[in-house]
Design a protein around this motif. Structure first.
Motif, mmCIF file in Angstrom:
data_model
loop_
_atom_site.group_PDB
_atom_site.id
_atom_site.type_symbol
_atom_site.label_atom_id
_atom_site.label_comp_id
_atom_site.label_asym_id
_atom_site.label_seq_id
_atom_site.Cartn_x
_atom_site.Cartn_y
_atom_site.Cartn_z
ATOM 1 N N ARG A 213 0.828 -1.218 0.000
ATOM 2 C CA ARG A 213 0.000 0.000 0.000
ATOM 3 C C ARG A 213 0.858 1.262 0.000
ATOM 4 O O ARG A 213 0.570 2.220 -0.687
ATOM 5 C CB ARG A 213 -0.932 -0.007 1.208
ATOM 6 C CG ARG A 213 -2.078 -0.987 1.094
ATOM 7 C CD ARG A 213 -3.200 -0.652 2.064
ATOM 8 N NE ARG A 213 -4.216 -1.712 2.045
ATOM 9 C CZ ARG A 213 -4.189 -2.756 2.870
ATOM 10 N NH1 ARG A 213 -3.241 -2.868 3.779
ATOM 11 N NH2 ARG A 213 -5.117 -3.691 2.782
ATOM 12 N N ARG A 214 1.917 1.235 0.802
ATOM 13 C CA ARG A 214 2.728 2.465 0.846
ATOM 14 C C ARG A 214 3.441 2.691 -0.482
ATOM 15 O O ARG A 214 3.616 3.817 -0.924
ATOM 16 C CB ARG A 214 3.704 2.427 2.027
ATOM 17 C CG ARG A 214 4.826 1.425 1.911
ATOM 18 C CD ARG A 214 5.888 1.655 2.992
ATOM 19 N NE ARG A 214 6.978 0.723 2.841
ATOM 20 C CZ ARG A 214 7.005 -0.478 3.437
ATOM 21 N NH1 ARG A 214 6.015 -0.848 4.224
ATOM 22 N NH2 ARG A 214 8.014 -1.296 3.245
ATOM 23 N N ILE B 3 2.500 11.536 -7.428
ATOM 24 C CA ILE B 3 1.796 10.397 -6.841
ATOM 25 C C ILE B 3 1.220 10.748 -5.471
ATOM 26 O O ILE B 3 0.133 10.281 -5.119
ATOM 27 C CB ILE B 3 2.731 9.159 -6.763
ATOM 28 C CG1 ILE B 3 1.989 7.912 -6.309
ATOM 29 C CG2 ILE B 3 3.923 9.417 -5.831
ATOM 30 C CD1 ILE B 3 0.934 7.409 -7.261
ATOM 31 N N GLU B 4 1.927 11.591 -4.729
ATOM 32 C CA GLU B 4 1.400 11.977 -3.415
ATOM 33 C C GLU B 4 0.064 12.717 -3.587
ATOM 34 O O GLU B 4 -0.895 12.465 -2.853
ATOM 35 C CB GLU B 4 2.401 12.874 -2.678
ATOM 36 C CG GLU B 4 3.678 12.164 -2.220
ATOM 37 C CD GLU B 4 4.811 12.232 -3.234
ATOM 38 O OE1 GLU B 4 4.554 12.542 -4.423
ATOM 39 O OE2 GLU B 4 5.971 11.958 -2.853
ATOM 40 N N GLN C 257 -5.240 2.070 -7.918
ATOM 41 C CA GLN C 257 -4.318 1.616 -6.871
ATOM 42 C C GLN C 257 -4.845 0.357 -6.194
ATOM 43 O O GLN C 257 -4.094 -0.567 -5.888
ATOM 44 C CB GLN C 257 -4.094 2.739 -5.842
ATOM 45 C CG GLN C 257 -3.227 3.868 -6.403
ATOM 46 C CD GLN C 257 -3.293 5.139 -5.576
ATOM 47 O OE1 GLN C 257 -4.375 5.558 -5.164
ATOM 48 N NE2 GLN C 257 -2.150 5.764 -5.338
ATOM 49 N N SER D 224 -2.730 10.451 -4.881
ATOM 50 C CA SER D 224 -3.139 9.501 -3.833
ATOM 51 C C SER D 224 -4.052 10.190 -2.830
ATOM 52 O O SER D 224 -5.082 9.645 -2.421
ATOM 53 C CB SER D 224 -1.905 8.951 -3.101
ATOM 54 O OG SER D 224 -1.117 8.189 -3.972
ATOM 55 N N ASP D 225 -3.680 11.399 -2.440
ATOM 56 C CA ASP D 225 -4.488 12.105 -1.446
ATOM 57 C C ASP D 225 -5.848 12.513 -2.010
ATOM 58 O O ASP D 225 -6.848 12.519 -1.289
ATOM 59 C CB ASP D 225 -3.740 13.338 -0.938
ATOM 60 C CG ASP D 225 -2.557 12.962 -0.062
ATOM 61 O OD1 ASP D 225 -2.485 11.789 0.351
ATOM 62 O OD2 ASP D 225 -1.711 13.830 0.204
ATOM 63 N N ALA E 67 -7.656 6.002 -6.824
ATOM 64 C CA ALA E 67 -7.823 4.999 -5.764
ATOM 65 C C ALA E 67 -8.268 3.650 -6.331
ATOM 66 O O ALA E 67 -7.811 2.599 -5.868
ATOM 67 C CB ALA E 67 -8.816 5.498 -4.726
ATOM 68 N N GLN F 82 1.311 4.411 -3.017
ATOM 69 C CA GLN F 82 1.070 5.844 -2.830
ATOM 70 C C GLN F 82 2.362 6.646 -2.873
ATOM 71 O O GLN F 82 2.385 7.813 -2.471
ATOM 72 C CB GLN F 82 0.356 6.082 -1.498
ATOM 73 C CG GLN F 82 -1.026 5.450 -1.479
ATOM 74 C CD GLN F 82 -1.891 6.000 -0.365
ATOM 75 O OE1 GLN F 82 -1.567 6.985 0.269
ATOM 76 N NE2 GLN F 82 -3.027 5.367 -0.145
ATOM 77 N N PRO G 132 4.800 4.420 -8.885
ATOM 78 C CA PRO G 132 4.187 5.748 -9.020
ATOM 79 C C PRO G 132 4.118 6.217 -10.481
ATOM 80 O O PRO G 132 3.087 6.730 -10.931
ATOM 81 C CB PRO G 132 5.100 6.632 -8.170
ATOM 82 C CG PRO G 132 5.637 5.705 -7.117
ATOM 83 C CD PRO G 132 5.868 4.415 -7.868
ATOM 84 N N ARG H 123 4.806 6.218 -0.997
ATOM 85 C CA ARG H 123 5.245 6.465 0.372
ATOM 86 C C ARG H 123 6.213 5.401 0.864
ATOM 87 O O ARG H 123 6.364 5.209 2.062
ATOM 88 C CB ARG H 123 4.028 6.590 1.289
ATOM 89 C CG ARG H 123 3.579 8.045 1.322
ATOM 90 C CD ARG H 123 2.110 8.279 1.223
ATOM 91 N NE ARG H 123 1.864 9.718 1.187
ATOM 92 C CZ ARG H 123 0.768 10.276 0.695
ATOM 93 N NH1 ARG H 123 -0.194 9.532 0.171
ATOM 94 N NH2 ARG H 123 0.621 11.576 0.694
#
Lengths: 293, 796, 166
Positions: free
Chosen positions: B31-32, C79-80, C92, C83-84, C89, B35, C108, B37
């Motif tokens: 998951r990270r 990507i940040e 992903q 994603s936010d 979603a 994103q 990403p 992350r």
């Protein structure tokens, strides 16, 4: 690797850009989409003192019909060309060739003017311009000049464009509906520079080819107009004998160098294969499909 | 209570089906990454971080006459510049040899070249600066006067000692090995047929999406070094850094964060990385080296440059009698530390002929020094060579005897009921399933249907071919691989399981994660073994300060060895949990079971006590427990295979291609792989291991090669020119599994990481050659470029 | 050597950012080093691998083939940001379910690349998916799971156009 340090200007007019180029000469580089230049900067293969970003000069982008021509602004991206309904109707060769250029993200940024300015013989637009008998519109301190593509490409990465000039547009004659086009290339992987490719235009009348134009990608130090083969095909039915003659003629027209994986002889062979396939595709409908070899 | 009663996951002959083991659970730790992350080395932010860039030798072989760094030292942002002699004062050199590889030799290697550079790309000068760009600016100002020396590039020249690269060694042979079961000349002389072929293999490199990276942070007050490292083997690096930099073992910590691909590339000692750690000490601050793409091509290990001549003898009814092999491989100027550059050739000798019953084997392998980049172990070490040699010559024999390739294999693969089985050469197999895999593959791909399609296609001048490649793979390596040779590389791994006060479970394991899904597999095993739900399991790997000691991730050992350690640890923890529960509930432990995050009545499965409540009592209210009772809710167990040196796995692949005989282009129409890695813990992850491996193997067959010129310059050290497989040309790959669990562990898992890469090149090669049979053309030099195929066809 | 700096103002994931940058710094280094947005990765720095794929003014670009100064005045999404916002979603999620990633380094860039296909070519075939992502290098998966995940997302968006993204 990171680029060497350079200064950066973003002129808002062509004249301003040319003034910078006049001042710095070959110590300056023009950047537009940057899809080739940036890689060479990152590898420090090129280390200019000044980068002149023409990317936001108004009036250098867009596709429009002007009489019997379609004018394509130098900053028009590969993607815009690929998606242009106007070009699909009037210069379908460009629509056919565009998907072969690199990948989506690069087509979004790379420009036709940049491609013609860099003049990579393995790139698609230079060969298309030769085949289309397009005109390169160039601006310098002395004003504007129009150079036929067929006089523009001099040698490997050498063109009629001087270090103090900028390409502003590419003018392509409208391809009449009766004149079909095919673009084919052989690339090891999708989006790679082709080993060999070709752009072919011809009108078919009673099974005979007329107004044949044939230009090759990756078959010499410049994009190569295959004039001898064009003559061999002109006014003839492309039967086995004619095709054989045209392929033979390619030995005079083309001057490929070897690359890492392919010898010059193999490139010549592949050019001949592509020619046969392109003509077969042309005879069977040509521009209906995006050609892949 | 017997072990069987207590073990919920598996009986000896059962397929694992219960709970998470065997189910395609998605990876929680993905998951990270999805994103953005994740944390790769280059994502770390440390105060006073300095960046090191390396000036690398532009020559394949040259003497360093003079270095002038004076201008470079004045460049903006430069912190320091180091040469080989300075670094050698704080970092001991090394020699890449192992005692069990008899006769292997290598010269001493230093972090930076001392007087002579021996390959294009060898690090020579380290420039440390405040930013990478400033470091590169200064590097351009370092002036080196070189005296170029003759470059030894061709492996036949190397074998002939023309010239000798390291005069102190007398010749260019790093390592050679011979196996001879005896009587082979007679067998070959009397055989009905003998076929012979020479195969060429291009040099490859791993092209990890993330380049090699290390960030070393020295604390002068403590004389301690924390090394953030993109590595597969943190404990091995811990030991090496401690010994070579003379820092007490207790003062070193190696942390492995997310790793952007490794494939064997990131399990070796690299001079530039050791140099970075040394510089951190010298400068008393954190220093980072992040390899960029271009330097990766000339400094990441290469692999697979072989020329192998093989002969096969068979009876006229298609029974293989023996193999006779001569393999020559070029390994660069040094044997790589600490695993050596002798293993790949050794593996070729071990594995050639491996799937087939035969009585005679003779092999001779020589690994020679050259002035190209060093080679070492890269995914499926030696397998792609051995499988291509074997399957290529097997197909040629079948063709010569006019026997269908599938049928030829049916006659010669070791029978499934013949185990345990040993070759005259000494290789021992516990239990393999070649015939089950073959039949499954033929059904899966509709072999007869494709043969019919092939025949029809040929009628219209379209050349399609089927290639089969049976294989064996070395996985779950014991100490026989490195430890017995004196390398300080752990073959055992450990797992610590701790029940937290909330009823959560923390797993610490010495095996690392590079995306294969090891952490997920451990969570699955731990969840099932303890009786806890998977969302309550947290897995921690890759930190030598916190995890048990172990080997890390290489040689397809993570699931089979690390997984067994987790299983054993989970069993022990579960027993301890039941002890504690019996104490709390004041009942007989034998009446209790752990299930669904709770202590339940063993017969009725009625919940009696949640693990959270058990944790609360044991950690916070131990005063309420019976006098003298001490709960132990954290346990550690270790595991190493002992019965067999390796857990051999087996499998078979098939490739279905169309060759454009005018252009020499190969279109991949389909690919199948049936593999037996024993217990499949997570089919989702195993299938992706297989598919990723297959595509890496296809890269070898069709695209990848490190091209060198006669001067030893790598010509395609660039991602535009070194062709890796991309999505556009790859086929969909059908995977299936036969499961023959190894009895050397209770988990029964063998490795799955090598199979795809091991067999795909041979399958594609055989498919191309099958397509070209009517045209009497064959290709044997990888990669099979359009040029090579057209040459074979006589068209160019 | 003089190292001139230029001030640029741009929007990054919806926030206005004003920074001084060296002209030579490419966009991906600016995002990572200047803004600590480390989700986009430096893979090859010659425009081949696609690990640095980000969006500029809504279109995917190679972050290593664009200078930060060229992004002056533009809107950049990483990507940040996506994603936010939840915009990808569903994609992903499909990647996660299908295990369409291993080491995650290419992911990403791969997601942003695929996102453009989702937006522009809702009926893309498997072949078109492969072609579209053919400039994004993945060494781990063999690509098939990625193609599957994109195909699944395309299908679910076609079935439920309102449910795209979140």
């Amino acid at each position: 690797m990171k680029p060497s340090a350079f200064d950066y200007v973003r002129p808002s007019s062509v004249d301003e850009a040319i003034a910078h180029l006049e001042q710095f000469g070959d110590r300056a580089k023009v950047i537009a989409g940057g899809q080739t230049l940036m890689a060479t900067l990152n590898m420090r293969l090129s280390a200019p003192e000044l980068l002149v970003d023409i990317g936001r000069i108004p009036g250098l982008s867009g596709i429009e019909v002007r009489g019997s021509l379609v004018s394509i602004g130098a900053l028009t991206t590969h993607r815009e060309i690929e998606r242009s309904a106007l070009l699909a109707r009037h210069v379908p060769l460009l629509t056919q060739a565009a998907p072969h250029i690199a990948h989506a993200a690069i087509r979004n940024s790379g420009t036709i003017g940049g491609s013609i300015a860099f003049a990579d013989p393995a790139a698609e637009w230079p060969a298309c311009c030769l085949a289309l008998d397009a005109v390169i519109v160039i601006r310098g301190a002395g004003g504007e000049r129009r150079v036929p593509a067929r006089n523009y490409f001099h040698n490997l990465y050498e063109t009629d464009l001087s270090a103090t000039e900028i390409i502003t547009a590419i003018e392509c004659p409208i391809t009449p509906p009766a004149r079909r086009s095919v673009f084919l290339e052989l690339a090891r992987r999708q989006g790679d520079y082709a080993i060999v490719g070709l752009a072919l235009l011809a009108r078919i009348d009673a099974d005979k080819l007329h107004e044949v134009a044939l230009a090759f990608v990756g078959a010499g130090p410049t994009p190569m107009l295959a004039t001898t083969a064009m003559t061999a095909l002109e006014g003839r039915t492309p039967d086995a004998e004619t095709l054989h003659a045209a392929r033979e003629a390619l030995t005079r027209d083309l001057d490929p160098g070897p690359d890492l994986y392919t010898s010059a002889a193999t490139k010549r062979h592949l050019a001949g294969v592509l020619l046969g396939r392109a003509i077969a595709q042309l005879m069977s409908g040509g521009d209906q499909t995006h050609g892949t070899a | 209570m017997s072990a069987r009663d207590e073990l919920p996951v598996q009986g000896a002959e059962q397929t694992l089906t219960r709970g998470h083991v065997g189910s395609p659970d998605p990876r929680p730790n993905a998951r990270r990454l999805l994103q953005g992350r994740g944390v790769y080395i280059d994502d770390l932010r440390l105060p006073r971080l300095a960046h090191v860039v390396f000036l690398r030798s532009p020559h394949a072989h040259a003497r360093i006459v003079r270095v002038d760094s004076s201008r470079a030292r004045q460049a903006p942002g430069v912190i320091a510049i180091f040469d080989g002699a300075t670094i050698a004062q704080v970092c001991k050199p090394w020699v890449g040899v192992l005692a069990h590889l008899k006769g292997i030799r290598s010269p001493t290697q230093y972090p930076l070249a001392m007087e002579r550079a021996c390959w294009q790309g060898e690090p020579v000068i380290a420039v440390v600066a405040q930013t990478r760009a400033q470091g590169e600016d200064a590097r351009d100002l370092v002036e080196i006067e070189w005296e170029t020396l003759p470059a030894l590039v061709d492996m036949d020249d190397a074998l002939a000692g023309n010239p000798v690269l390291h005069p102190e060694l007398g010749d260019n042979i790093c390592f050679q090995r011979e196996v001879d079961t005896g009587g082979i000349d007679q067998v070959f002389a009397q055989a009905d047929i003998v076929v012979e072929e020479t195969f060429h293999f291009g040099r490859h490199t791993g092209v990890c999406p993330e380049g090699r990276a290390i960030l070393a942070d020295y604390n002068a007050a403590e004389h301690s070094l924390t090394v953030h490292h993109a590595t597969q083997a943190p404990h091995m690096m811990h030991d090496i850094i401690s010994r070579h930099l003379d820092i007490p073992e207790a003062n070193v910590r190696v942390i492995c964060h997310d790793v952007g691909g490794a494939y064997g590339i990131k399990v070796h000692v690299y001079p530039d990385e050791m140099c970075t750690a040394a510089i951190a000490m010298l400068l008393r601050r954190p220093v980072k080296f992040q390899a960029d793409r271009m330097e990766s091509f000339v400094s990441d290990i290469h692999a697979r440059e072989h020329k192998a001549t093989v002969r096969l003898a068979a009876t006229k009814d298609g029974r293989i009698l023996g193999f006779d092999l001569h393999d020559l491989t070029a390994i660069g100027p040094y044997s790589v530390y600490p695993r050596t550059s002798g293993i790949e050739g050794n593996q070729v000798v071990n594995l050639t002929g491996g799937p087939y019953r035969h009585s005679h084997y003779r092999a001779r392998m020589q690994a020679v020094f050259t002035n190209k980049n060093v080679t070492c172990q890269y995914r499926a070490v030696g397998h792609p060579i051995a499988v291509a040699i074997t399957e290529g010559i097997v197909d040629l024999a079948a063709q010569r005897l006019n026997i269908d390739p599938a049928e030829f294999r049916r006659r010669n693969l070791i029978p499934d009921d013949a185990y345990p089985y040993a070759f005259p050469s000494g290789i021992r197999f516990e239990k393999l399933s070649h015939h089950q895999c073959l039949e499954r593959l033929l059904a899966l791909m509709n072999y007869e249907g494709l043969r019919a399609d092939q025949a029809q296609a040929r009628e219209r001048g379209c050349y399609r071919g089927i290639g089969l490649a049976a294989m064996i793979e070395v996985t779950n390596p014991s100490a026989a691989f490195y430890g017995v040779g004196g390398a300080r590389i752990s073959s055992q791994d450990g797992a610590t399981l701790r029940l937290e006060p909330t009823g959560a479970l923390t797993v610490l394991c010495s095996v690392t994660e590079q995306g294969q899904g090891t952490e997920t597999v451990f969570a699955q095993i731990a969840a099932d073994t303890v009786g806890i739900s998977m969302d309550k399991v947290r897995v921690i790997t890759g930190d030598t300060a916190t995890t048990p000691y172990g080997g890390g991730t290489w040689g397809s050992r993570g699931a089979g060895i690390g997984g067994e350690a987790v299983l054993q640890s989970g069993r022990a923890l579960r027993a301890n949990i039941l002890e504690a529960a019996a104490a709390i509930l004041a009942c007989d432990r034998a009446t209790l079971e752990v299930a669904n995050d709770a202590i339940v009545d063993r017969l009725s499965l009625r919940p009696l006590l949640t693990l959270a409540e058990l944790g609360r009592i044991c950690y916070y209210r131990p005063d309420t427990l019976p006098p003298g009772f001490q709960s132990e809710l954290m346990v550690t167990r270790h595991y190493v295979p002992r019965d067999y040196a390796f857990a051999f796995t087996n499998g078979i692949q098939a490739s279905w291609v169309e060759v454009d005989t005018e252009t020499g282009f190969v279109k991949l129409l389909g690919h199948w792989c049936v593999e037996d890695c024993g217990t499949v813990i997570n089919p989702l992850l195993v299938d992706e291991q297989i598919r990723g491996g297959v595509v890496q193997g296809i890269g070898a067959a069709l695209f990848e090669e490190c091209c060198y010129d006669d001067a030893g310059q790598m010509l395609n050290a660039h991602l535009g020119d070194y062709l890796v497989p991309m999505a556009g040309e790859m086929p969909d790959i059908v995977c299936a599994h036969v499961q023959t669990p190894t009895h050397t562990s209770e988990l029964g898992a063998k490795g799955a990481g090598e199979a795809g890469t091991a067999g795909a090149p041979a399958a594609v090669m055989n498919a191309i050659n099958d397509a070209l049979v009517p045209l009497e053309a064959r290709v044997t030099a990888q990669p099979f470029t359009p040029e090579r195929i057209l040459a074979a066809l006589g068209r160019v | 050597m003089a190292l001139p700096e230029t001030e640029i103002t741009l929007r990054v994931n919806g926030e206005t950012v004003r920074k001084r940058v060296e002209p030579r710094q490419h966009l991906i280094d600016f995002l990572r080093e200047g803004l600590d947005l480390t989700g986009s990765h430096v893979g090859c720095e010659h425009g081949v691998c696609g690990a640095c794929t980000v969006r500029v003014d809504g279109r995917i670009v190679r972050g290593c083939l664009m200078l930060a100064v060229q992004a002056d005045g533009r809107s950049v999404e990483t990507i940040e940001g996506v994603s936010d916002s939840g915009e990808l979603a569903d994609l992903q999620h499909a990647f996660h379910q299908r295990n369409a990633l291993q080491c995650g380094f290419c992911t990403p860039g791969m997601l942003l690349c695929a996102g453009e296909l989702l937006a522009t070519t809702p009926a893309a075939t498997r072949e078109q998916i492969r072609e579209h992502i053919s400039g994004n290098y993945c060494r781990c998966t063999g690509y098939q799971a990625i193609v599957d995940a994109i195909e699944t997302t395309l299908a679910s968006r076609r079935a439920n156009p309102a449910g795209a993204g979140t």
